[in-house]
Design a protein around this motif. Structure first.
Motif, PDB file in Angstrom:
ATOM      1  N   LEU A 138       0.722  -1.439   0.272  1.00 16.69           N
ATOM      2  CA  LEU A 138      -0.263  -0.112  -0.348  1.00 16.69           C
ATOM      3  C   LEU A 138       0.893   1.384   0.306  1.00 16.69           C
ATOM      4  O   LEU A 138       1.648   1.263   0.438  1.00 16.69           O
ATOM      5  CB  LEU A 138      -0.717  -0.306   1.339  1.00 16.69           C
ATOM      6  CG  LEU A 138      -1.959  -0.687   0.852  1.00 16.69           C
ATOM      7  CD1 LEU A 138      -1.594  -2.305   1.198  1.00 16.69           C
ATOM      8  CD2 LEU A 138      -3.241  -0.370   1.929  1.00 16.69           C
ATOM      9  N   PRO A 139       0.313   2.570  -0.456  1.00 14.47           N
ATOM     10  CA  PRO A 139       1.102   3.377  -0.303  1.00 14.47           C
ATOM     11  C   PRO A 139       1.943   4.156   0.908  1.00 14.47           C
ATOM     12  O   PRO A 139       2.924   4.471   0.543  1.00 14.47           O
ATOM     13  CB  PRO A 139       0.049   4.438  -0.284  1.00 14.47           C
ATOM     14  CG  PRO A 139      -1.399   4.403  -1.182  1.00 14.47           C
ATOM     15  CD  PRO A 139      -0.892   2.909  -1.240  1.00 14.47           C
ATOM     16  N   GLY A 140       1.337   3.528   1.964  1.00 11.69           N
ATOM     17  CA  GLY A 140       2.244   3.822   3.398  1.00 11.69           C
ATOM     18  C   GLY A 140       3.608   2.261   3.693  1.00 11.69           C
ATOM     19  O   GLY A 140       4.446   2.751   4.543  1.00 11.69           O
ATOM     20  N   GLY A 141       3.655   1.982   2.554  1.00 12.25           N
ATOM     21  CA  GLY A 141       4.963   0.557   2.899  1.00 12.25           C
ATOM     22  C   GLY A 141       3.848  -0.941   3.690  1.00 12.25           C
ATOM     23  O   GLY A 141       4.632  -0.944   3.162  1.00 12.25           O
ATOM     24  N   LEU A 142       3.074  -0.576   3.668  1.00 14.62           N
ATOM     25  CA  LEU A 142       2.150  -2.269   4.204  1.00 14.62           C
ATOM     26  C   LEU A 142       1.949  -2.921   3.234  1.00 14.62           C
ATOM     27  O   LEU A 142       1.760  -2.852   2.664  1.00 14.62           O
ATOM     28  CB  LEU A 142       0.938  -1.788   5.686  1.00 14.62           C
ATOM     29  CG  LEU A 142       1.667  -1.190   6.414  1.00 14.62           C
ATOM     30  CD1 LEU A 142       0.118  -0.612   7.484  1.00 14.62           C
ATOM     31  CD2 LEU A 142       2.506  -1.494   7.431  1.00 14.62           C
ATOM     32  N   THR A 143       2.331  -4.038   3.635  1.00 17.63           N
ATOM     33  CA  THR A 143       1.560  -5.437   2.922  1.00 17.63           C
ATOM     34  C   THR A 143       0.096  -5.174   2.580  1.00 17.63           C
ATOM     35  O   THR A 143      -0.636  -5.299   3.559  1.00 17.63           O
ATOM     36  CB  THR A 143       2.157  -6.722   3.164  1.00 17.63           C
ATOM     37  OG1 THR A 143       1.799  -6.926   4.509  1.00 17.63           O
ATOM     38  CG2 THR A 143       3.462  -6.410   2.686  1.00 17.63           C
ATOM     39  N   PRO A 144      -0.527  -6.381   2.127  1.00 14.89           N
ATOM     40  CA  PRO A 144      -2.307  -6.462   2.371  1.00 14.89           C
ATOM     41  C   PRO A 144      -2.414  -6.758   3.367  1.00 14.89           C
ATOM     42  O   PRO A 144      -3.438  -7.010   4.212  1.00 14.89           O
ATOM     43  CB  PRO A 144      -2.436  -7.383   0.614  1.00 14.89           C
ATOM     44  CG  PRO A 144      -1.530  -6.636  -0.129  1.00 14.89           C
ATOM     45  CD  PRO A 144      -0.422  -6.612   0.467  1.00 14.89           C
ATOM     46  N   GLU A 145      -1.814  -8.320   2.891  1.00 13.95           N
ATOM     47  CA  GLU A 145      -1.941  -8.675   4.834  1.00 13.95           C
ATOM     48  C   GLU A 145      -1.533  -8.015   6.064  1.00 13.95           C
ATOM     49  O   GLU A 145      -2.613  -8.617   7.234  1.00 13.95           O
ATOM     50  CB  GLU A 145      -0.732 -10.474   5.274  1.00 13.95           C
ATOM     51  CG  GLU A 145      -1.121 -11.453   3.614  1.00 13.95           C
ATOM     52  CD  GLU A 145      -1.119 -11.002   1.972  1.00 13.95           C
ATOM     53  OE1 GLU A 145      -0.323 -10.433   1.991  1.00 13.95           O
ATOM     54  OE2 GLU A 145      -2.343 -11.358   1.516  1.00 13.95           O
ATOM     55  N   GLN A 146      -0.839  -7.235   6.436  1.00 15.24           N
ATOM     56  CA  GLN A 146      -1.096  -6.934   7.359  1.00 15.24           C
ATOM     57  C   GLN A 146      -2.178  -5.092   7.497  1.00 15.24           C
ATOM     58  O   GLN A 146      -2.689  -5.285   8.403  1.00 15.24           O
ATOM     59  CB  GLN A 146       0.616  -5.221   7.294  1.00 15.24           C
ATOM     60  CG  GLN A 146       1.959  -6.100   6.896  1.00 15.24           C
ATOM     61  CD  GLN A 146       3.436  -5.189   7.470  1.00 15.24           C
ATOM     62  OE1 GLN A 146       3.225  -5.250   6.690  1.00 15.24           O
ATOM     63  NE2 GLN A 146       4.062  -6.112   8.497  1.00 15.24           N
ATOM     64  N   VAL A 147      -2.704  -4.755   6.137  1.00 14.94           N
ATOM     65  CA  VAL A 147      -3.824  -3.943   6.293  1.00 14.94           C
ATOM     66  C   VAL A 147      -4.677  -4.431   7.142  1.00 14.94           C
ATOM     67  O   VAL A 147      -6.096  -4.024   7.285  1.00 14.94           O
ATOM     68  CB  VAL A 147      -3.992  -3.255   5.353  1.00 14.94           C
ATOM     69  CG1 VAL A 147      -4.889  -2.182   5.348  1.00 14.94           C
ATOM     70  CG2 VAL A 147      -2.145  -2.530   4.939  1.00 14.94           C
TER      71      VAL A 147
END
Lengths: 191, 191
Positions: A138-147
């Motif tokens: 994601l734009p902030g650098g997190l992965t889909p699984e983290q979000v």
């Protein structure tokens, strides 16, 4: 109208009544007598349709459309905001869901397995939606699984705040703010 | 040891037992008899300390340190992650809180007013923390008042996912991910 159809309608009526009584009292404090009374049946009459209180709960939870008018792999992320708009128009269903989720963390609760499995699925679906929208970061650098657990948590958590103070918490707008945060866009609206 | 001190200790014991029984069953299904039994009192004996079940609930909720070892205006945003770390070490308290929050949205629940007031305060405190950290706009462009209900929702929502699947949901890490999202920083850790 055949007996089968009448039976199905009566079942649907009972499920609606059960949903309402659980919204009002929670599951553990909901009595079969109160649910039966609401549809003009005796408790014995109700047991003809649902042999135990737990069987009735499982049928209520099994009406998955209620909880999971939910993203599947065809959904897009922006449709989640429509789902939250929709939820804001059906407080009784959301109240039932929220009361049951709360109870489900208590010991040996018959809804525990349902919610445990549901969240595994919901997190997977959310991750797939996020990946379709943003790729692997994601734009902030997190992965889909983290979000994914965060999106899920925001939806559930906002429901409690909204149910407790519907005039104060604008659930659909708050969820849109969260989606904007994920997108990393600058929002200029005054809060 | 004076009678007053013994009385206070007994009261504290009863509150701990009530917390456990509410964690196990929820408030509506918790019985004074079960709480009394856990501390070796008769139900009459327990009523000497707390004249009604509701009075006992209010005393449990009044132990604010349990729920609100909580940000005040002196807190910094990064201490919220320490609070979530701490919460992950006290599942019974979090289970009681989560069960009561769930029940509080049902009709005429004695904890409803407590939670309604609590969330007003928590959102205000969160907004103040966010403003101290970021000023009037967060990196993504949202105001502290827009983000405050989201931080609160993430904390509550993650607790349900964690209580249902503690081995699968890393609540402290998920909350750190959310704080990183607010900061707009690039996170390179693999999810």
């Amino acid at each position: 109208m055949g007996a089968g159809t009448r039976g199905e309608e009566r079942r649907a009526e009972i499920l609606r009544a059960a949903l309402e009584v659980i919204a009002e009292r929670g599951y553990r404090a909901a009595s079969l007598g109160a649910i039966a009374e609401r549809v003009g049946l005796t408790q014995q009459g109700l047991l003809h349709y649902f042999p135990t209180k737990e069987a009735l709960l499982i049928a209520v939870l099994g009406e998955r459309d209620q909880w999971d008018a939910m993203p599947d792999s065809q959904w897009r992320l922006d449709l989640l905001t429509s789902l939250v708009d929709y939820n804001a128009m059906r407080p009784t269903v959301i109240q039932t869901f929220s009361a049951l989720l709360g109870e489900s963390v208590t010991e040996d609760h018959p809804a525990r397995e349902f919610f445990t499995r549901r969240y595994v699925t919901v997190r997977e679906t959310m991750a797939a939606l996020l990946r379709a929208e943003y790729g692997d970061r994601l734009p902030g650098g997190l992965t889909p699984e983290q979000v994914a657990p965060l999106v899920t948590a925001v939806m559930d958590g906002l429901q409690y705040q909204w149910l407790l103070a519907p005039d104060e918490v604008d659930m659909p707008q708050a969820f849109r703010d969260f989606i904007a945060l994920l997108a990393g866009v600058t929002v200029t609206r005054e809060g």
